[in-house]
Design a protein around this motif. Structure first.
Motif, PDB file in Angstrom:
ATOM      1  N   MET A  69      41.916   0.635 -28.597  1.00 17.92           N
ATOM      2  CA  MET A  69      42.793   1.753 -28.946  1.00 17.92           C
ATOM      3  C   MET A  69      43.965   1.298 -29.810  1.00 17.92           C
ATOM      4  O   MET A  69      44.311   1.945 -30.801  1.00 17.92           O
ATOM      5  N   VAL A  70      44.579   0.185 -29.450  1.00 15.65           N
ATOM      6  CA  VAL A  70      45.746  -0.298 -30.197  1.00 15.65           C
ATOM      7  C   VAL A  70      45.343  -0.768 -31.588  1.00 15.65           C
ATOM      8  O   VAL A  70      46.041  -0.510 -32.574  1.00 15.65           O
ATOM      9  N   ARG A 132      49.059  -5.682 -34.932  1.00 14.09           N
ATOM     10  CA  ARG A 132      48.240  -4.951 -33.965  1.00 14.09           C
ATOM     11  C   ARG A 132      47.719  -5.884 -32.876  1.00 14.09           C
ATOM     12  O   ARG A 132      47.711  -5.537 -31.691  1.00 14.09           O
ATOM     13  N   GLN A 133      47.270  -7.091 -33.273  1.00 11.06           N
ATOM     14  CA  GLN A 133      46.739  -8.030 -32.287  1.00 11.06           C
ATOM     15  C   GLN A 133      47.813  -8.460 -31.296  1.00 11.06           C
ATOM     16  O   GLN A 133      47.546  -8.557 -30.093  1.00 11.06           O
ATOM     17  N   CYS A 134      49.021  -8.708 -31.790  1.00 13.19           N
ATOM     18  CA  CYS A 134      50.115  -9.077 -30.883  1.00 13.19           C
ATOM     19  C   CYS A 134      50.421  -7.927 -29.929  1.00 13.19           C
ATOM     20  O   CYS A 134      50.596  -8.144 -28.727  1.00 13.19           O
ATOM     21  N   TRP A 135      50.507  -6.723 -30.459  1.00 13.23           N
ATOM     22  CA  TRP A 135      50.749  -5.566 -29.603  1.00 13.23           C
ATOM     23  C   TRP A 135      49.660  -5.435 -28.540  1.00 13.23           C
ATOM     24  O   TRP A 135      49.940  -5.211 -27.366  1.00 13.23           O
ATOM     25  N   ALA A 136      48.396  -5.546 -28.957  1.00 10.39           N
ATOM     26  CA  ALA A 136      47.282  -5.378 -28.020  1.00 10.39           C
ATOM     27  C   ALA A 136      47.327  -6.415 -26.907  1.00 10.39           C
ATOM     28  O   ALA A 136      46.922  -6.136 -25.766  1.00 10.39           O
ATOM     29  N   SER A 137      47.839  -7.605 -27.217  1.00 10.77           N
ATOM     30  CA  SER A 137      47.889  -8.654 -26.203  1.00 10.77           C
ATOM     31  C   SER A 137      48.886  -8.344 -25.090  1.00 10.77           C
ATOM     32  O   SER A 137      48.888  -9.015 -24.052  1.00 10.77           O
ATOM     33  N   HIS A 138      49.728  -7.320 -25.285  1.00 12.79           N
ATOM     34  CA  HIS A 138      50.612  -6.872 -24.206  1.00 12.79           C
ATOM     35  C   HIS A 138      49.792  -6.419 -23.002  1.00 12.79           C
ATOM     36  O   HIS A 138      50.293  -6.410 -21.876  1.00 12.79           O
ATOM     37  N   TRP A 139      48.521  -6.073 -23.261  1.00 11.96           N
ATOM     38  CA  TRP A 139      47.608  -5.649 -22.198  1.00 11.96           C
ATOM     39  C   TRP A 139      46.417  -6.600 -22.103  1.00 11.96           C
ATOM     40  O   TRP A 139      45.308  -6.167 -21.779  1.00 11.96           O
ATOM     41  N   SER A 140      46.626  -7.881 -22.390  1.00 13.19           N
ATOM     42  CA  SER A 140      45.549  -8.848 -22.181  1.00 13.19           C
ATOM     43  C   SER A 140      45.178  -8.865 -20.694  1.00 13.19           C
ATOM     44  O   SER A 140      45.970  -8.456 -19.835  1.00 13.19           O
ATOM     45  N   ALA A 141      43.979  -9.323 -20.393  1.00 12.73           N
ATOM     46  CA  ALA A 141      43.557  -9.360 -18.993  1.00 12.73           C
ATOM     47  C   ALA A 141      44.498 -10.214 -18.156  1.00 12.73           C
ATOM     48  O   ALA A 141      44.831  -9.870 -17.017  1.00 12.73           O
TER      49      ALA A 141
END
Length: 225
Positions: A69-70, A132-141
């Motif tokens: 999504m991000v 975007r990748q940095c933002w998405a990593s806010h929800w890494s597993a």
């Protein structure tokens, strides 16, 4: 906080007169605007709503869904303009885009190794993808599990965009020896030693654990030091 832990600490180093590669910070407001645009925040909350199992087995699928999504979210016009301005100010060149989460590197929470940094960014398109990748990593597993186990909220994330140093040698300084045995601090580390772990080239292979680093340990401190 609007710039996150990593950017705050870099600002402290600058204030001390230390050499820090030039760069800019895209504040957490940019991600907040993206989350509030088109209902993305609510969709992410829906994905995270099911209770996590104690062993974290459901977290990778949650993380993957949020990442998708991000990475494909539409950006509000003001965010797109800000990133375009950053690209014009910092390119051509080679950039490192680094996540800077609120609550990261704090006294009681670290999030060490849980968020992404992207190296070798050299164009407006790769800059956008790296943010975007940095933002998405806010929800890494790993971040989801860390927050869930400590009952922490996702507080937001900024991005640091810096000129990338083409290092011959790079490393990490530990001001408390995490593997020490004497003078242990409250977290079990050895407070009488500082340790540097280093490797040839950039430090991304070191922090990912893919290389065995060189190890430098200072002499033990004495009561007179």
């Amino acid at each position: 906080q609007v710039v996150g832990g990593k950017a705050r600490n870099l600002a402290r180093l600058l204030a001390l007169g230390l050499r820090v590669p030039p760069g800019v910070v895209l504040t957490r407001a940019a991600l907040d605007r993206v989350l509030d645009h088109g209902g993305l925040r609510g969709r992410i909350q829906d994905v995270c709503q099911p209770s996590c199992t104690t062993d974290g087995t459901g977290l990778p699928s949650q993380s993957a869904a949020i990442r998708d999504m991000v990475m494909h979210a539409e950006w509000p016009a003001d965010v797109a303009r800000s990133v375009d301005e950053i690209a014009r100010a910092t390119l051509p060149g080679v950039l490192a885009v680094r996540s800077s989460a609120v609550g990261e590197d704090a006294s009681d929470t670290s999030f060490a190794g849980q968020f992404d940094s992207v190296l070798g960014v050299d164009s407006p398109l790769t800059l956008q993808a790296a943010i975007r990748q940095c933002w998405a990593s806010h929800w890494s597993a790993r971040a989801l599990f860390y927050r869930h186990s400590r009952r922490l909220a996702a507080e937001g994330m900024a991005a640091v965009i810096q000129q990338q140093v083409q290092a011959a040698v790079a490393g990490v300084l530990f001001t408390v020896d995490p593997g020490g045995s004497g003078g242990a601090d409250a977290n079990g580390g050895d407070s009488t030693h500082m340790v540097i772990e280093a490797c040839a080239g950039l430090a991304d292979r070191l922090v990912s654990g893919s290389v065995d680093p060189d190890l430098l340990r200072d002499a033990a401190l004495t009561d007179e030091d």
